[in-house]
Design an enzyme around this catalytic site. Structure first.
Site, PDB file in Angstrom:
ATOM      1  N   ARG A 129       0.817  -1.237   0.000  1.00 16.97           N
ATOM      2  CA  ARG A 129       0.000   0.000   0.000  1.00 16.97           C
ATOM      3  C   ARG A 129       0.844   1.278   0.000  1.00 16.97           C
ATOM      4  NH1 ARG A 129      -3.000  -2.912   4.027  1.00 16.97           N
ATOM      5  NH2 ARG A 129      -4.702  -4.017   3.030  1.00 16.97           N
ATOM      6  N   LYS A 151       2.552  11.517 -11.205  1.00 20.90           N
ATOM      7  CA  LYS A 151       1.692  10.655 -12.015  1.00 20.90           C
ATOM      8  C   LYS A 151       2.441   9.367 -12.296  1.00 20.90           C
ATOM      9  CE  LYS A 151      -1.400  13.738 -14.542  1.00 20.90           C
ATOM     10  NZ  LYS A 151      -1.786  14.224 -15.879  1.00 20.90           N
ATOM     11  N   GLU A 193       8.546  18.011 -25.015  1.00 23.98           N
ATOM     12  CA  GLU A 193       7.937  18.355 -23.718  1.00 23.98           C
ATOM     13  C   GLU A 193       8.526  19.666 -23.183  1.00 23.98           C
ATOM     14  OE1 GLU A 193       5.287  16.819 -22.644  1.00 23.98           O
ATOM     15  OE2 GLU A 193       5.469  14.631 -22.760  1.00 23.98           O
ATOM     16  N   LYS A 235       6.447  23.263 -14.191  1.00 24.14           N
ATOM     17  CA  LYS A 235       5.646  22.094 -13.790  1.00 24.14           C
ATOM     18  C   LYS A 235       5.408  22.101 -12.282  1.00 24.14           C
ATOM     19  CE  LYS A 235       4.539  17.349 -14.339  1.00 24.14           C
ATOM     20  NZ  LYS A 235       4.634  16.108 -15.068  1.00 24.14           N
ATOM     21  N   GLU A 245      -5.126  17.180 -10.859  1.00 23.74           N
ATOM     22  CA  GLU A 245      -5.661  17.555 -12.165  1.00 23.74           C
ATOM     23  C   GLU A 245      -7.172  17.827 -12.145  1.00 23.74           C
ATOM     24  OE1 GLU A 245      -3.715  15.655 -15.549  1.00 23.74           O
ATOM     25  OE2 GLU A 245      -5.568  15.893 -16.682  1.00 23.74           O
ATOM     26  N   ARG A 249      -3.787  21.663 -14.078  1.00 27.06           N
ATOM     27  CA  ARG A 249      -2.795  20.636 -14.431  1.00 27.06           C
ATOM     28  C   ARG A 249      -3.074  20.025 -15.812  1.00 27.06           C
ATOM     29  NH1 ARG A 249       0.318  15.980 -10.865  1.00 27.06           N
ATOM     30  NH2 ARG A 249       1.511  15.218 -12.650  1.00 27.06           N
ATOM     31  N   ASN A 253      -1.154  18.691 -20.497  1.00 27.88           N
ATOM     32  CA  ASN A 253      -1.471  17.689 -21.522  1.00 27.88           C
ATOM     33  C   ASN A 253      -1.677  18.309 -22.892  1.00 27.88           C
ATOM     34  OD1 ASN A 253      -1.302  15.265 -20.139  1.00 27.88           O
ATOM     35  ND2 ASN A 253      -3.279  15.611 -19.173  1.00 27.88           N
ATOM     36  N   HIS A 256      -1.343  16.222 -26.024  1.00 28.45           N
ATOM     37  CA  HIS A 256      -1.391  14.815 -25.625  1.00 28.45           C
ATOM     38  C   HIS A 256      -2.672  14.104 -26.077  1.00 28.45           C
ATOM     39  CE1 HIS A 256       2.005  16.064 -23.254  1.00 28.45           C
ATOM     40  NE2 HIS A 256       2.145  14.895 -22.685  1.00 28.45           N
ATOM     41  N   HIS A 260      -1.700  10.903 -27.689  1.00 26.48           N
ATOM     42  CA  HIS A 260      -2.034   9.574 -27.160  1.00 26.48           C
ATOM     43  C   HIS A 260      -2.780   8.745 -28.198  1.00 26.48           C
ATOM     44  CE1 HIS A 260      -1.725  10.754 -22.595  1.00 26.48           C
ATOM     45  NE2 HIS A 260      -0.547  10.591 -23.172  1.00 26.48           N
ATOM     46  N   HIS A 273       6.914   8.773 -27.305  1.00 24.78           N
ATOM     47  CA  HIS A 273       5.901   9.626 -26.678  1.00 24.78           C
ATOM     48  C   HIS A 273       6.111  11.094 -27.070  1.00 24.78           C
ATOM     49  CE1 HIS A 273       3.093  11.181 -23.730  1.00 24.78           C
ATOM     50  NE2 HIS A 273       4.045  11.955 -23.240  1.00 24.78           N
TER      51      HIS A 273
HETATM   52  P1  NAD Z   1      11.898   5.785 -22.183  1.00 21.30           P
HETATM   53  O1  NAD Z   1      11.744   5.653 -20.743  1.00 21.30           O
HETATM   54  O2  NAD Z   1      11.418   4.671 -23.046  1.00 21.30           O
HETATM   55  O3  NAD Z   1      13.421   6.092 -22.506  1.00 21.30           O
HETATM   56  C1  NAD Z   1      13.797   6.278 -23.836  1.00 21.30           C
HETATM   57  C2  NAD Z   1      14.940   5.352 -24.257  1.00 21.30           C
HETATM   58  O4  NAD Z   1      16.160   5.910 -23.817  1.00 21.30           O
HETATM   59  C3  NAD Z   1      14.879   3.963 -23.695  1.00 21.30           C
HETATM   60  O5  NAD Z   1      15.333   3.051 -24.654  1.00 21.30           O
HETATM   61  C4  NAD Z   1      15.857   4.024 -22.535  1.00 21.30           C
HETATM   62  O6  NAD Z   1      16.398   2.770 -22.199  1.00 21.30           O
HETATM   63  C5  NAD Z   1      16.901   4.942 -23.072  1.00 21.30           C
HETATM   64  N1  NAD Z   1      17.657   5.723 -22.087  1.00 21.30           N
HETATM   65  C6  NAD Z   1      17.190   6.289 -20.976  1.00 21.30           C
HETATM   66  N2  NAD Z   1      18.140   7.063 -20.426  1.00 21.30           N
HETATM   67  C7  NAD Z   1      19.231   6.940 -21.207  1.00 21.30           C
HETATM   68  C8  NAD Z   1      20.523   7.520 -21.155  1.00 21.30           C
HETATM   69  N3  NAD Z   1      20.846   8.426 -20.225  1.00 21.30           N
HETATM   70  N4  NAD Z   1      21.407   7.174 -22.105  1.00 21.30           N
HETATM   71  C9  NAD Z   1      21.067   6.301 -23.091  1.00 21.30           C
HETATM   72  N5  NAD Z   1      19.846   5.741 -23.203  1.00 21.30           N
HETATM   73  C10 NAD Z   1      18.942   6.083 -22.266  1.00 21.30           C
HETATM   74  O7  NAD Z   1      11.132   7.105 -22.727  1.00 21.30           O
HETATM   75  P2  NAD Z   1      10.951   8.570 -22.132  1.00 21.30           P
HETATM   76  O8  NAD Z   1      10.803   9.436 -23.300  1.00 21.30           O
HETATM   77  O9  NAD Z   1      11.954   8.891 -21.102  1.00 21.30           O
HETATM   78  O10 NAD Z   1       9.552   8.470 -21.378  1.00 21.30           O
HETATM   79  C11 NAD Z   1       8.364   8.239 -22.077  1.00 21.30           C
HETATM   80  C12 NAD Z   1       7.325   7.759 -21.087  1.00 21.30           C
HETATM   81  O11 NAD Z   1       7.072   8.764 -20.120  1.00 21.30           O
HETATM   82  C13 NAD Z   1       5.994   7.443 -21.742  1.00 21.30           C
HETATM   83  O12 NAD Z   1       5.527   6.217 -21.274  1.00 21.30           O
HETATM   84  C14 NAD Z   1       5.095   8.560 -21.270  1.00 21.30           C
HETATM   85  O13 NAD Z   1       3.749   8.180 -21.177  1.00 21.30           O
HETATM   86  C15 NAD Z   1       5.674   8.860 -19.918  1.00 21.30           C
HETATM   87  N6  NAD Z   1       5.371  10.204 -19.413  1.00 21.30           N
HETATM   88  C16 NAD Z   1       4.886  10.296 -18.153  1.00 21.30           C
HETATM   89  C17 NAD Z   1       4.619  11.530 -17.607  1.00 21.30           C
HETATM   90  C18 NAD Z   1       4.170  11.642 -16.180  1.00 21.30           C
HETATM   91  O14 NAD Z   1       3.779  12.733 -15.760  1.00 21.30           O
HETATM   92  N7  NAD Z   1       4.246  10.586 -15.404  1.00 21.30           N
HETATM   93  C19 NAD Z   1       4.843  12.696 -18.361  1.00 21.30           C
HETATM   94  C20 NAD Z   1       5.345  12.548 -19.654  1.00 21.30           C
HETATM   95  C21 NAD Z   1       5.610  11.296 -20.175  1.00 21.30           C
HETATM   96  N1  GLY Z   2       2.599  15.193 -18.017  1.00 21.24           N
HETATM   97  C1  GLY Z   2       1.321  15.628 -17.549  1.00 21.24           C
HETATM   98  C2  GLY Z   2       1.236  15.800 -16.084  1.00 21.24           C
HETATM   99  O1  GLY Z   2       2.143  15.527 -15.361  1.00 21.24           O
HETATM  100  O2  GLY Z   2       0.216  16.208 -15.603  1.00 21.24           O
END
Ligand code: NAD
Ligand code: GLY
Length: 368
Positions: A129, A151, A193, A235, A245, A249, A253, A256, A260, A273
């Protein structure tokens, strides 16, 4: 919790959430520096959750820094890729924690991009939990967005980030040096972003990005530091006002809703993404103009920047019906009505419904 210790040259952005407030630390060589980890809760065990790619690059550095703090320190390596942000990977983490008899004080460290951060954060929210966790983002996208704000989620084949929880980390440690090993395509996706914060909140920042785009693409450390700092400041302010949100907030998006739909329509992982968000911003800016909210010249200015960053301007031709169907699943939809983040003027966003006919025009204009 005591104030985080930082060196003079590091940047510290606080995120004000009452007794869950925390700091985003931004700086060089933070992974290896004891000061970045000082003040975290004591526990007998800690687990670094990473993926096969990032663990090979950075897990040993983080392990060396954390070993003096946690006698039982383990590393879990997840498969790499958006396609693995799913139940199976969540289960891999939870099973490991149970098999290793991790207790509820165990601290999880999410070392990687947004995929690792989102799934680890969700595991931290679920395990017993809720156990404490720290975000250690290593992509530009994760440093400016996904690691901040609590998130957490996994994808479902029917929709992106549909299963998750709001669960804040104890700290975010963004080591800028890790960005130097990022593949170029990932750097560009992260820029989407960064760009997003301009139209939704800060026209001056948009101008700064336009002026420093070359330096950002060349990974100039000072330019990257400012881009991460300003993005996190914006942010942090928004999340501090509206953690769950209920209102503002949603502006985060921007791009997005279309984005999405692209990701889910093609299958998660086909487009990155950030790439989908970049193209989604082009569509959402055009929609804002067609709604009579945003001057066309301002929509074109944003599109020019997205293009100059190396992002795609045209979405895949899924068909307007499919886009609309996918967008009705968006979390902002209410009673089947899609609600879009629109730009009223560069630096100011709002959430509005839009007639299907207008959305169809946008899709026709911006798909290949
Ligand atoms: P990712 O986590 O897939 O990383 C991208 C690639 O880079 C992967 O292959 C990873 O292994 C590699 N990598 C990571 N760091 C590295 C480094 N320093 N050197 C070499 N390679 C490296 O993608 P991302 O773009 O970081 O994240 C995308 C995800 O984030 C999506 O799932 C999206 O929905 C999510 N997201 C979440 C929020 C939130 O608020 N929680 C906001 C925006 C995006
Ligand atoms: N990336 C959207 C949020 O964090 O609300």
């Amino acid at each position: 919790m005591a104030d985080t210790v930082v060196d003079r040259n590091d940047i510290r952005v606080p995120i004000e959430l009452g007794d869950r407030r925390y700091d985003i630390l931004i700086g060089s060589n933070l992974l290896a520096r004891p000061s970045a980890w000082a003040g975290l809760p004591k526990a007998s065990s800690a687990v670094i959750v990473s993926n096969t790619t990032v663990a090979a690059l950075y897990a040993s550095r983080l392990k060396a820094a954390l070993a003096p703090l946690y006698p039982n320190l383990q590393v879990i390596e997840l498969p790499d890729g958006e396609a693995h942000k799913d139940w199976a990977t969540l289960n891999q983490i939870l099973t490991h924690l149970l098999e290793a008899a991790c207790d509820r004080k165990t601290v999880l460290f999410a070392l990687g991009g947004g995929v690792v951060g989102d799934v680890t954060g969700f595991a931290a929210a679920c395990y017993m939990r809720g156990v404490p966790f720290v975000q250690v983002p290593t992509t530009l996208l994760a440093q400016v967005d996904s690691s901040v704000g609590g998130k957490t989620a996994i994808n479902h084949p029917l929709g992106k980030n549909m299963i998750g929880a709001f669960y804040q980390p104890l700290r975010v440690v963004a080591d800028l040096d890790t960005l130097q090993s990022l593949p170029p395509r990932e750097l560009v996706a992260g820029l989407a972003e960064v760009i997003k914060y301009g139209p939704i909140a800060d026209e001056t920042f948009l101008g700064w990005i336009e002026d420093h785009l070359g330096a950002l693409l060349a990974r100039d450390p000072a330019a990257l530091a400012y881009a991460v700092q300003r993005s996190c400041e914006i942010k942090a302010r928004i999340v501090g006002q509206d953690e769950r949100e209920a209102g503002v907030r949603a502006h985060l998006n921007f791009g997005h809703t279309f984005g999405h739909a692209i990701e889910t329509g093609l299958g998660h992982g086909e487009w990155l993404h950030g790439e989908a968000v970049g193209c989604g911003m082009v569509m959402a800016a055009d929609l804002s103009a067609r709604l009579g909210l945003l001057p066309v010249a301002q929509a074109e200015r944003l599109t020019r920047l997205i293009h100059a960053a190396g992002l795609r301007l045209k979405g895949p031709s899924l068909g307007a019906d499919r886009y609309l169907e996918l967008m009705r699943h968006d979390k902002k939809s209410e009673g089947g009505e899609i609600r879009f983040v629109v730009i009223e003027s560069l630096g100011r966003a709002a959430v509005r419904p839009a007639p299907d006919a207008l959305v169809r025009q946008v899709i026709a204009a911006h798909t290949a």
